[in-house]
Design a protein around this motif. Structure first.
Motif, short mmCIF file in Angstrom:
data_model
loop_
_atom_site.label_atom_id
_atom_site.label_comp_id
_atom_site.label_asym_id
_atom_site.label_seq_id
_atom_site.Cartn_x
_atom_site.Cartn_y
_atom_site.Cartn_z
N ARG A 122 0.83 -1.21 0.00
CA ARG A 122 0.00 0.00 0.00
C ARG A 122 0.86 1.26 0.00
NH1 ARG A 122 -4.50 -1.33 4.66
NH2 ARG A 122 -5.51 -3.11 3.63
N ALA A 123 1.90 1.29 0.80
CA ALA A 123 2.78 2.45 0.92
C ALA A 123 3.43 2.80 -0.40
CB ALA A 123 3.83 2.21 2.00
N LEU A 124 3.74 1.80 -1.21
CA LEU A 124 4.37 2.05 -2.51
C LEU A 124 3.46 2.88 -3.40
CD1 LEU A 124 6.00 -1.43 -3.24
CD2 LEU A 124 7.15 0.68 -2.52
N PHE A 125 2.16 2.81 -3.18
CA PHE A 125 1.19 3.58 -3.97
C PHE A 125 0.79 4.88 -3.28
CE2 PHE A 125 -3.37 4.52 -4.36
CZ PHE A 125 -3.38 4.97 -5.67
N THR A 126 0.51 4.81 -1.97
CA THR A 126 -0.07 5.96 -1.27
C THR A 126 0.96 7.05 -0.95
OG1 THR A 126 0.22 4.82 0.84
CG2 THR A 126 -1.91 4.59 -0.26
N ILE A 127 2.19 6.67 -0.61
CA ILE A 127 3.20 7.68 -0.22
C ILE A 127 3.52 8.61 -1.39
CG2 ILE A 127 5.56 8.05 0.56
CD1 ILE A 127 3.61 7.15 2.72
N PRO A 128 3.82 8.13 -2.61
CA PRO A 128 4.04 9.06 -3.72
C PRO A 128 2.83 9.95 -4.00
CG PRO A 128 4.84 6.87 -4.29
CD PRO A 128 4.08 6.73 -3.01
N LEU A 129 1.62 9.37 -3.86
CA LEU A 129 0.41 10.17 -4.08
C LEU A 129 0.29 11.27 -3.03
CD1 LEU A 129 -2.07 10.61 -5.75
CD2 LEU A 129 -3.27 8.89 -4.38
N CYS A 130 0.63 10.98 -1.79
CA CYS A 130 0.62 12.00 -0.73
C CYS A 130 1.61 13.12 -1.02
CB CYS A 130 0.93 11.37 0.63
SG CYS A 130 -0.42 10.38 1.32
N LEU A 131 2.79 12.74 -1.52
CA LEU A 131 3.80 13.74 -1.85
C LEU A 131 3.31 14.66 -2.97
CD1 LEU A 131 7.05 11.57 -1.69
CD2 LEU A 131 6.27 13.27 -0.03
N ILE A 132 2.62 14.10 -3.95
CA ILE A 132 2.07 14.92 -5.03
C ILE A 132 1.03 15.89 -4.48
CG2 ILE A 132 0.66 14.87 -7.14
CD1 ILE A 132 2.01 12.18 -7.80
N LEU A 133 0.17 15.41 -3.60
CA LEU A 133 -0.86 16.27 -3.00
C LEU A 133 -0.25 17.37 -2.14
CD1 LEU A 133 -3.47 13.52 -2.02
CD2 LEU A 133 -3.67 15.21 -3.86
N ILE A 134 0.81 17.03 -1.39
CA ILE A 134 1.51 18.05 -0.58
C ILE A 134 2.11 19.10 -1.50
CG2 ILE A 134 3.51 18.44 0.91
CD1 ILE A 134 2.91 15.68 2.17
N GLY A 135 2.68 18.67 -2.62
CA GLY A 135 3.24 19.61 -3.59
C GLY A 135 2.19 20.56 -4.13
N MET A 136 0.97 20.03 -4.35
CA MET A 136 -0.12 20.88 -4.82
C MET A 136 -0.46 21.95 -3.78
SD MET A 136 -2.65 18.01 -6.48
CE MET A 136 -4.02 19.18 -6.52
N ILE A 137 -0.51 21.55 -2.50
CA ILE A 137 -0.83 22.50 -1.43
C ILE A 137 0.24 23.58 -1.33
CG2 ILE A 137 -1.16 22.75 1.05
CD1 ILE A 137 -2.34 19.92 1.07
N VAL A 138 1.51 23.17 -1.35
CA VAL A 138 2.62 24.14 -1.25
C VAL A 138 2.59 25.10 -2.43
CG1 VAL A 138 5.12 24.38 -1.29
CG2 VAL A 138 4.08 22.59 0.11
N THR A 139 2.35 24.57 -3.64
CA THR A 139 2.30 25.42 -4.83
C THR A 139 1.19 26.45 -4.73
OG1 THR A 139 3.15 23.62 -6.20
CG2 THR A 139 2.03 25.42 -7.34
N SER A 140 0.02 26.03 -4.21
CA SER A 140 -1.10 26.96 -4.09
C SER A 140 -0.76 28.10 -3.13
CB SER A 140 -2.36 26.24 -3.63
OG SER A 140 -2.21 25.75 -2.30
#
Length: 458
Positions: A3-21
């Protein structure tokens, strides 16, 4: 772990979206490329006005045997005008204006004093025309001339060209008679304004700018509408402790100024009025010497605005106009256009707004994106992303740990399964040696044979 192999990269992408905003929302229009003097000129220009203070005196000539004098009076429309022009600044959105007392002096004088000044002017005109001695012409005109009426006029001309009747609300005294301040009122609303500063805070060599309508800037070579454009000259404070003969404080400045600048605002680097230009230094060999001018400190001016009941309040026009300028200078032309159009709706006769609307429309194709306009979308996206991150982390770690805990709990309470039944030995320990071996098998066979023999014999 899968599960972590899928969810951790997705979380990082979402965090990047928040920081960019948050980074995009933090980008503000910057006008650092615009010189401060240019900003001050654009901010102050709409609130600087031209003031005409004068009295019109009508004349009657009673010598029918002198057609030459009659002809000159006819050319003058049997009138002479006493007074002049100056400058001033709007300080309230409802039309209060500060200027010098001497700018409107001709409309404040007693009728007799106005008539004397107007008659002196008339005599001078006749003496120059006939090339005669002043005193001779004076005696002659005094004999045959009388004034028929006096009309006192104060006109306030805004940079837009709109002209208003000015009403004097408080009045000091002309130069060398007292405090050279007057407060006028015109009818208006949402007018551009300038803020009154604090002259107690000024220091020698502070940068200042003088704004107004100097007569030296008027010329027959310029278009008529050029007379509506104020001038701004830069300089510094030269002295702060000087006083007039009557004891009124004055500020000496070195910015160039001349006739017509009187009553014009002296502003600091914050765009605040710190004084009103009042008089120039003495001439040298009959010539004006620039760089030696004086202004009434703004704290003296405030005495008269308080008397007049004037409130130094900015208008929504000022707020929208300045916001529009900041966006325009920062390259956000579409957003600036919205502000300028709002100014036009609020105060259609704003002197600068048409120019900036046209320029913004022409540059709209090169406009930057003002991300703060999309903050609601960013907040929704950021909130959704944060919620997804929480759910993904719960899915990855909390749910897995819970499953392990449940499995362990079930294992702790489970009844162990019964061991498989031990198969029973078919051969007993016949020789009593505590083990089953070949001897026991032999004895068992022998015993079986004996039982079979008995059975057969029986």
């Amino acid at each position: 772990m899968k599960r972590a192999l899928f969810t951790i990269p997705l979380c990082l992408i979402l965090i990047g979206m928040i920081v960019t905003s948050f980074v995009l929302l933090g980008i503000k229009p910057s006008s650092s490329n615009i010189p401060q003097a240019q900003k001050l000129a654009e901010y102050s220009k709409p609130a600087v006005v031209r003031i005409l203070g004068y009295s019109v005196v009508g004349w009657q000539f009673n010598n029918p045997y002198d057609p030459e004098v009659e002809s000159i009076l006819s050319q003058l429309n049997y009138q002479t005008v006493v007074g002049g022009s100056g400058s001033g600044a709007i300080i309230s959105s409802d039309g209060y204006i500060v200027t010098n007392a001497h700018v409107v002096e001709a409309a404040q004088m007693e009728d007799e004093d106005i008539a004397i000044a107007a008659f002196d002017q008339l005599v001078t005109i006749m003496a120059d025309y006939f090339r005669l001695d002043y005193d001779t012409v004076y005696d002659y005109m005094l004999t045959y001339t009388q004034y028929t009426g006096i009309q006192k006029v104060i006109k306030v001309i805004l940079p837009s060209g709109d002209t208003f009747e000015g009403d004097v609300k408080s009045y000091g005294a002309p130069v060398n008679e007292g405090k050279d301040v007057a407060v006028l009122k015109i009818e208006g609303k949402n007018l551009p304004t300038l803020k009154l500063g604090n002259s107690d805070n000024i220091q020698n060599q502070d940068n200042i700018w003088v704004s107004g309508y100097p007569a030296a800037a008027d010329s027959n070579l310029l278009s008529p509408d050029s007379s509506l454009v104020s001038s701004m000259n830069a300089g510094q404070i030269s002295a702060i402790d000087k006083k007039t003969e009557q004891g009124s404080p004055v500020i000496q400045i070195n910015a160039a100024a001349t006739h017509g600048n009187s009553g014009g605002p002296v502003i600091n680097d914050k765009g605040e009025i710190i004084g009103l230009l009042t008089f120039r230094g003495d001439t040298v060999n009959g010539q004006e010497v620039q760089g030696f001018n004086f202004s009434v400190p703004v704290n003296i001016v405030k005495e008269f605005t308080n008397q007049a009941g004037a409130k130094n309040t900015a208008s929504n026009t000022d707020k929208l106009y300045k916001e529009g300028l900041e966006l325009y200078w920062g390259g956000y032309y579409e957003n600036a256009l919205e502000k300028f159009e709002a100014v036009q709706r609020l105060y259609p006769n704003h002197s600068e707004i048409k120019k900036f609307i046209i320029n913004s429309e022409q540059r709209a194709g090169d406009s930057k994106t003002l991300w703060s306009d999309y903050k609601t979308i960013f907040y929704v996206v950021g909130g959704t992303a944060a919620l997804l991150i929480i759910l993904l982390l719960l899915y990855t770690f909390a749910f897995k740990a819970k499953k392990r805990a449940v499995t362990a709990a079930l294992a702790a309470h489970q009844v162990p399964p019964a061991p498989p039944p031990t198969p029973q030995n078919t051969i007993p320990d016949l020789n009593n040696d505590w083990k089953i071996d070949v001897q026991d098998i032999i004895l068992a066979l022998q015993e079986q044979q004996k039982k079979q023999q008995k059975k057969d014999d029986g």
